[in-house]
Design an enzyme around this catalytic site. Structure first.
Site, PDB file in Angstrom:
ATOM      1  N   GLY A   1       0.815  -1.211   0.000  1.00  0.00           N
ATOM      2  CA  GLY A   1       0.000   0.000   0.000  1.00  0.00           C
ATOM      3  C   GLY A   1       0.847   1.258   0.000  1.00  0.00           C
ATOM      4  O   GLY A   1       2.084   1.213   0.046  1.00  0.00           O
ATOM      5  N   TYR A   2       0.163   2.405  -0.040  1.00  0.00           N
ATOM      6  CA  TYR A   2       0.892   3.673  -0.076  1.00  0.00           C
ATOM      7  C   TYR A   2       1.652   3.923   1.228  1.00  0.00           C
ATOM      8  O   TYR A   2       2.819   4.311   1.203  1.00  0.00           O
ATOM      9  CB  TYR A   2      -0.074   4.831  -0.335  1.00  0.00           C
ATOM     10  CG  TYR A   2      -0.648   4.853  -1.736  1.00  0.00           C
ATOM     11  CD1 TYR A   2       0.138   4.539  -2.842  1.00  0.00           C
ATOM     12  CD2 TYR A   2      -1.966   5.219  -1.957  1.00  0.00           C
ATOM     13  CE1 TYR A   2      -0.377   4.566  -4.123  1.00  0.00           C
ATOM     14  CE2 TYR A   2      -2.504   5.258  -3.226  1.00  0.00           C
ATOM     15  CZ  TYR A   2      -1.714   4.931  -4.311  1.00  0.00           C
ATOM     16  OH  TYR A   2      -2.232   4.964  -5.582  1.00  0.00           O
TER      17      TYR A   2
ATOM     18  N   CYS B   1      -3.962  10.391  10.099  1.00  0.00           N
ATOM     19  CA  CYS B   1      -3.252  11.554   9.556  1.00  0.00           C
ATOM     20  C   CYS B   1      -3.951  12.870   9.891  1.00  0.00           C
ATOM     21  O   CYS B   1      -3.322  13.817  10.384  1.00  0.00           O
ATOM     22  CB  CYS B   1      -3.082  11.396   8.050  1.00  0.00           C
ATOM     23  SG  CYS B   1      -4.612  11.094   7.123  1.00  0.00           S
TER      24      CYS B   1
END
Length: 340
Positions: free
Chosen positions: A11-12, A147
């Site tokens: 994934g990122y 985040c």
């Protein structure tokens, strides 16, 4: 050399974790897992890593023991595999949302499922060194905040802890497309996302609960997807408490963040970048915070910005590992961002 591994490396966030760990002088990346890409090269999924690693992805079930295990898996997956993950490592650092909240009823309300390991919620230390550095030193399980929650908590913390704000806080969060992950649906195709300002969470975003938990402030949050790939910016609207003003806010930010390696106070009277701007933070582990005061209305706008994949993800996880292991916090995290 400390042996580390990443679960969910395709994934990122997994990719940014791998990128940072490959450049970390104190660790050896020994494995990265992926169910769909097992047997394929890591730099095939993350072409920016070409020439930096010969690792291939392994099946999660074939993962061996390591000193530090990072789990970058989808929400609701970590809690079901906690026993297996914990048995593989001395230090578990989870980047999912499964262990961020302390109250299982709050978790169920925001994630839509009952927590399958409610008794383990208290065993995780929040992976936010600015607020939990002492607890991280002895932690064996760390949960990295979301985040947008990280940006909002760091923007709000000095004012909240010093009693400079009162009442409910309203958080207006904007995030780039990478926050949707590598397997995002059709709504995140370039043709659909380009040029759009999509309000995808008008209320009840799960990071709302994290912000309220960390700051002690009643919180309402909206989240909007913007055209950027990386980056988060949060605008936190607050009412000022009696006696609070711009001078008191500036002094509070300076007191709390003067010695923090990754938080910068950006609140200038002039210039092109007077307030926190995520474009400048791409690839870096910085979170910039700032404020603007409306003295007539007795309100303030508290602003936070960061790269969602670094300080809001893999970088925050590595910073927490550095604290836990007694290494300088900047180790492996020296990239300053880009301009223009």
């Amino acid at each position: 050399m400390t042996r580390v591994a990443v679960v969910g490396g395709a994934g990122y966030i997994g990719g940014d974790l791998i990128r940072i760990l490959l450049g970390h002088p104190e660790v050896e990346l020994v494995a990265a897992t992926s169910r769909t890409l097992a047997g394929r090269r890591v730099d095939g999924a993350h072409p920016n890593l070409r020439g930096l690693t010969d690792l291939t992805f392994v099946e999660p079930d074939r993962l061996g023991r390591c000193d530090v295990l990072f789990t970058a898996v989808p929400h609701r997956e970590s809690m079901g595999q906690l026993g297996r993950f914990a048995a593989l490592t001395d230090l578990l650092i989870d980047l999912s949302g499964d262990f961020r909240l302390r109250d299982p009823e709050v978790f169920a309300a925001y994630y839509g499922v009952e927590h399958t390991a409610p008794g383990e919620l208290a065993s995780f230390t929040p992976g936010l060194p600015e607020l939990h550095r002492k607890e991280l030193i002895g932690a064996d399980r760390i949960s990295v905040p979301g985040c947008m929650a990280t940006a909002a908590v760091l923007a709000l913390h000095p004012a909240a802890v010093e009693g400079l704000v009162t009442g409910e806080v309203t958080v207006d969060a904007r995030t780039g497309s990478s926050g949707s992950g590598v397997s995002a649906g059709a709504e995140n195709l370039h043709a659909e996302r380009s040029g759009a300002l999509r309000v995808f969470a008008p209320h009840g975003h799960r990071h709302e609960a994290e912000i309220a938990q960390a700051t002690g402030l009643p919180t309402r949050m909206t989240a909007t997807g913007v055209e950027a790939v990386r980056g988060v910016q949060v605008l936190c609207r607050v009412a000022l408490a009696d006696g609070a003003d711009e001078r008191a806010l500036r002094a509070a930010y300076r007191r709390h963040y003067a010695d923090e390696p990754f938080v910068r106070v950006v609140a200038h009277k002039r210039g092109q970048y007077r307030y926190p701007e995520p474009k400048l933070l791409s690839g870096s582990n910085f979170c910039d915070v700032g404020f603007a005061v409306d003295p007539a209305a007795r309100h303030a706008l508290l602003i936070g910005a960061l790269d969602n994949l670094v300080k809001g993800g893999g970088g925050g996880a590595v910073q927490s590992m550095n604290v836990r292991m007694g290494w300088p916090e900047r180790t492996g995290l020296g990239f300053p961002g880009l301009h223009p």
